[in-house]
Design a protein around this motif. Structure first.
Motif, PDB file in Angstrom:
ATOM      1  N   SER A  21      65.495 -16.222  -8.925  1.00 23.10           N
ATOM      2  CA  SER A  21      65.669 -17.535  -8.642  1.00 23.10           C
ATOM      3  C   SER A  21      64.413 -17.832  -7.698  1.00 23.10           C
ATOM      4  CB  SER A  21      67.005 -18.016  -7.655  1.00 23.10           C
ATOM      5  OG  SER A  21      67.014 -17.189  -6.460  1.00 23.10           O
ATOM      6  N   SER A  22      64.381 -19.316  -7.599  1.00 21.89           N
ATOM      7  CA  SER A  22      63.268 -19.661  -6.669  1.00 21.89           C
ATOM      8  C   SER A  22      63.372 -19.101  -5.369  1.00 21.89           C
ATOM      9  CB  SER A  22      63.138 -21.474  -6.699  1.00 21.89           C
ATOM     10  OG  SER A  22      62.670 -21.609  -7.771  1.00 21.89           O
ATOM     11  N   ARG A  23      64.651 -19.127  -4.753  1.00 20.63           N
ATOM     12  CA  ARG A  23      64.950 -18.690  -3.391  1.00 20.63           C
ATOM     13  C   ARG A  23      64.410 -17.290  -3.461  1.00 20.63           C
ATOM     14  NH1 ARG A  23      68.787 -20.270   0.348  1.00 20.63           N
ATOM     15  NH2 ARG A  23      69.198 -18.776   2.003  1.00 20.63           N
ATOM     16  N   THR A  24      64.683 -16.376  -4.254  1.00 20.50           N
ATOM     17  CA  THR A  24      64.186 -14.796  -4.284  1.00 20.50           C
ATOM     18  C   THR A  24      62.833 -14.784  -4.350  1.00 20.50           C
ATOM     19  OG1 THR A  24      66.674 -14.295  -5.266  1.00 20.50           O
ATOM     20  CG2 THR A  24      64.609 -12.634  -5.296  1.00 20.50           C
ATOM     21  N   HIS A  25      62.059 -15.570  -5.218  1.00 19.24           N
ATOM     22  CA  HIS A  25      60.799 -15.218  -5.104  1.00 19.24           C
ATOM     23  C   HIS A  25      60.079 -15.770  -3.883  1.00 19.24           C
ATOM     24  CE1 HIS A  25      60.194 -13.946  -9.418  1.00 19.24           C
ATOM     25  NE2 HIS A  25      60.729 -15.220  -9.461  1.00 19.24           N
ATOM     26  N   GLY A  26      60.681 -16.960  -3.347  1.00 19.18           N
ATOM     27  CA  GLY A  26      60.441 -17.387  -1.747  1.00 19.18           C
ATOM     28  C   GLY A  26      60.465 -16.340  -0.869  1.00 19.18           C
ATOM     29  N   VAL A  27      61.480 -15.598  -1.106  1.00 15.02           N
ATOM     30  CA  VAL A  27      61.778 -14.700   0.264  1.00 15.02           C
ATOM     31  C   VAL A  27      60.606 -13.522  -0.003  1.00 15.02           C
ATOM     32  CG1 VAL A  27      63.441 -12.644   0.970  1.00 15.02           C
ATOM     33  CG2 VAL A  27      64.363 -15.178   0.421  1.00 15.02           C
ATOM     34  N   VAL A  28      60.540 -13.002  -1.464  1.00 17.80           N
ATOM     35  CA  VAL A  28      59.577 -11.794  -1.909  1.00 17.80           C
ATOM     36  C   VAL A  28      58.004 -12.297  -1.244  1.00 17.80           C
ATOM     37  CG1 VAL A  28      58.432 -10.514  -3.675  1.00 17.80           C
ATOM     38  CG2 VAL A  28      60.758 -11.097  -3.673  1.00 17.80           C
ATOM     39  N   ALA A  29      57.630 -13.607  -1.596  1.00 19.70           N
ATOM     40  CA  ALA A  29      56.364 -14.145  -1.201  1.00 19.70           C
ATOM     41  C   ALA A  29      56.362 -14.343   0.337  1.00 19.70           C
ATOM     42  CB  ALA A  29      56.412 -15.464  -1.523  1.00 19.70           C
ATOM     43  N   PHE A  30      57.144 -14.435   0.997  1.00 18.55           N
ATOM     44  CA  PHE A  30      57.071 -14.377   2.685  1.00 18.55           C
ATOM     45  C   PHE A  30      56.984 -13.133   3.124  1.00 18.55           C
ATOM     46  CE2 PHE A  30      59.506 -14.053   6.720  1.00 18.55           C
ATOM     47  CZ  PHE A  30      58.630 -14.918   7.699  1.00 18.55           C
ATOM     48  N   PHE A  89      52.507  -9.042  -5.244  1.00 16.26           N
ATOM     49  CA  PHE A  89      54.127  -9.384  -5.214  1.00 16.26           C
ATOM     50  C   PHE A  89      53.739 -10.710  -4.452  1.00 16.26           C
ATOM     51  CE2 PHE A  89      55.733  -5.230  -5.540  1.00 16.26           C
ATOM     52  CZ  PHE A  89      56.605  -5.158  -6.450  1.00 16.26           C
ATOM     53  N   LEU A  90      52.797 -11.272  -3.540  1.00 12.76           N
ATOM     54  CA  LEU A  90      52.470 -12.346  -2.997  1.00 12.76           C
ATOM     55  C   LEU A  90      52.160 -13.264  -3.980  1.00 12.76           C
ATOM     56  CD1 LEU A  90      52.275 -14.222  -0.731  1.00 12.76           C
ATOM     57  CD2 LEU A  90      49.963 -13.190  -0.372  1.00 12.76           C
ATOM     58  N   PHE A  91      51.057 -12.896  -4.767  1.00 16.27           N
ATOM     59  CA  PHE A  91      50.403 -13.663  -5.933  1.00 16.27           C
ATOM     60  C   PHE A  91      51.515 -14.014  -6.923  1.00 16.27           C
ATOM     61  CE2 PHE A  91      45.803 -14.575  -5.145  1.00 16.27           C
ATOM     62  CZ  PHE A  91      45.824 -14.231  -3.873  1.00 16.27           C
ATOM     63  N   PHE A  92      52.338 -12.956  -7.432  1.00 16.66           N
ATOM     64  CA  PHE A  92      53.131 -13.096  -8.481  1.00 16.66           C
ATOM     65  C   PHE A  92      54.333 -13.955  -8.152  1.00 16.66           C
ATOM     66  CE2 PHE A  92      53.589 -10.252 -12.548  1.00 16.66           C
ATOM     67  CZ  PHE A  92      52.293 -10.488 -12.491  1.00 16.66           C
ATOM     68  N   SER A  93      54.809 -13.860  -6.846  1.00 13.76           N
ATOM     69  CA  SER A  93      55.941 -14.900  -6.537  1.00 13.76           C
ATOM     70  C   SER A  93      55.396 -16.076  -6.343  1.00 13.76           C
ATOM     71  CB  SER A  93      56.575 -14.085  -5.262  1.00 13.76           C
ATOM     72  OG  SER A  93      57.136 -12.949  -5.306  1.00 13.76           O
ATOM     73  N   LEU A  94      54.287 -16.372  -5.755  1.00 11.59           N
ATOM     74  CA  LEU A  94      53.688 -17.890  -5.594  1.00 11.59           C
ATOM     75  C   LEU A  94      53.450 -18.392  -6.989  1.00 11.59           C
ATOM     76  CD1 LEU A  94      51.192 -17.258  -2.612  1.00 11.59           C
ATOM     77  CD2 LEU A  94      53.416 -18.508  -2.503  1.00 11.59           C
ATOM     78  N   SER A 139      55.353 -17.546  -9.713  1.00 12.70           N
ATOM     79  CA  SER A 139      56.539 -17.626 -10.584  1.00 12.70           C
ATOM     80  C   SER A 139      57.117 -19.072  -9.924  1.00 12.70           C
ATOM     81  CB  SER A 139      57.430 -16.496  -9.983  1.00 12.70           C
ATOM     82  OG  SER A 139      56.892 -15.130 -10.627  1.00 12.70           O
ATOM     83  N   LEU A 140      56.954 -19.327  -8.420  1.00 13.09           N
ATOM     84  CA  LEU A 140      57.436 -20.561  -8.256  1.00 13.09           C
ATOM     85  C   LEU A 140      56.696 -21.652  -8.632  1.00 13.09           C
ATOM     86  CD1 LEU A 140      57.759 -19.584  -4.185  1.00 13.09           C
ATOM     87  CD2 LEU A 140      59.546 -20.185  -5.641  1.00 13.09           C
ATOM     88  N   ALA A 141      55.483 -21.659  -8.733  1.00 14.99           N
ATOM     89  CA  ALA A 141      54.554 -22.761  -9.496  1.00 14.99           C
ATOM     90  C   ALA A 141      55.130 -22.737 -10.946  1.00 14.99           C
ATOM     91  CB  ALA A 141      53.182 -22.465  -9.576  1.00 14.99           C
TER      92      ALA A 141
END
Length: 201
Positions: free
Chosen positions: A19-28, A98-103, A105-107
């Motif tokens: 989910s977007s929430r999970t990707h946000g946590v991973v990005a943080f 993981f930072l770039f992939f999660s960002l 993914s959110l996009a």
């Protein structure tokens, strides 16, 4: 569209796996590790290495065996720090991945309404894979050189130089693509520019 689907299927699967929430946590978390590795790892360790009179950047830019051998000899008193920097480099690579992939993914989730716009973060993820692989290879060549200073193959110097050049070429595109993806998300979120949203293909 078949070619596009096959090329981007792995990155689409990653984005859709959480989910977007999970990707946000991973990005943080990845961002904290990414920045922490630089501030608390690279900076002090690099300073320690530079007491030898050289830096690992100079080793990576050396083009002849004599230049490399001179730097390796100077590194002997700080070799523990050189090894530690190589380990930190791999931590940095994984965190950046993981930072770039999660960002991205959110996009992708925010731009899913338009099949053309969503290509930008998809392309960014592909570039991230390429840059991280090249960075990992560059680091590997350096490790193989300093771990066997007396008899490393001279071909490793060319591999190190070529991989470094290729990495920076990819990075020069990778970061702007991430910036474009973020700008598109902000435009879609806060402006009416994309009010006439086209359905995803």
């Amino acid at each position: 569209m078949r070619g596009e689907i096959s090329v981007f299927r792995p990155v689409e699967a990653y984005a859709e796996a959480a989910s977007s929430r999970t990707h946000g946590v991973v990005a943080f978390i990845s961002f904290c590790v990414f920045v922490g590795t630089i501030v608390f790892g690279f900076v002090p360790v690099t300073r320690e290495i530079e007491t030898s009179g050289y830096s690992t950047a100079e080793l990576q830019e050396a083009t002849t065996r004599s230049e490399v051998d001179t730097i390796l000899q100077a590194f002997e008193p700080v070799m523990d720090s050189v090894v530690l920097l190589s380990v930190l480099d791999y931590v940095f690579i994984v965190a950046g991945f993981f930072l770039f992939f999660s960002l991205h993914s959110l996009a992708m989730k925010r731009l899913a309404f338009d099949a053309r716009l969503v290509v930008v973060p998809k392309l960014g993820m592909v570039l991230t894979v390429c840059s991280r692989l090249l960075d990992a290879l560059e680091n590997l060549w350096v490790i193989l050189i300093y771990s066997n200073p007396d008899s490393y193959p001279s071909a490793l110097i060319s591999l190190m130089n070529t991989t470094q050049s290729a990495k920076w070429l990819v990075v020069a595109v990778e970061y702007p693509v991430l910036g474009v993806a973020i700008v598109l998300v902000l435009l879609a979120r806060f402006t009416a520019l994309f009010d006439s949203k086209t359905p995803r293909l």
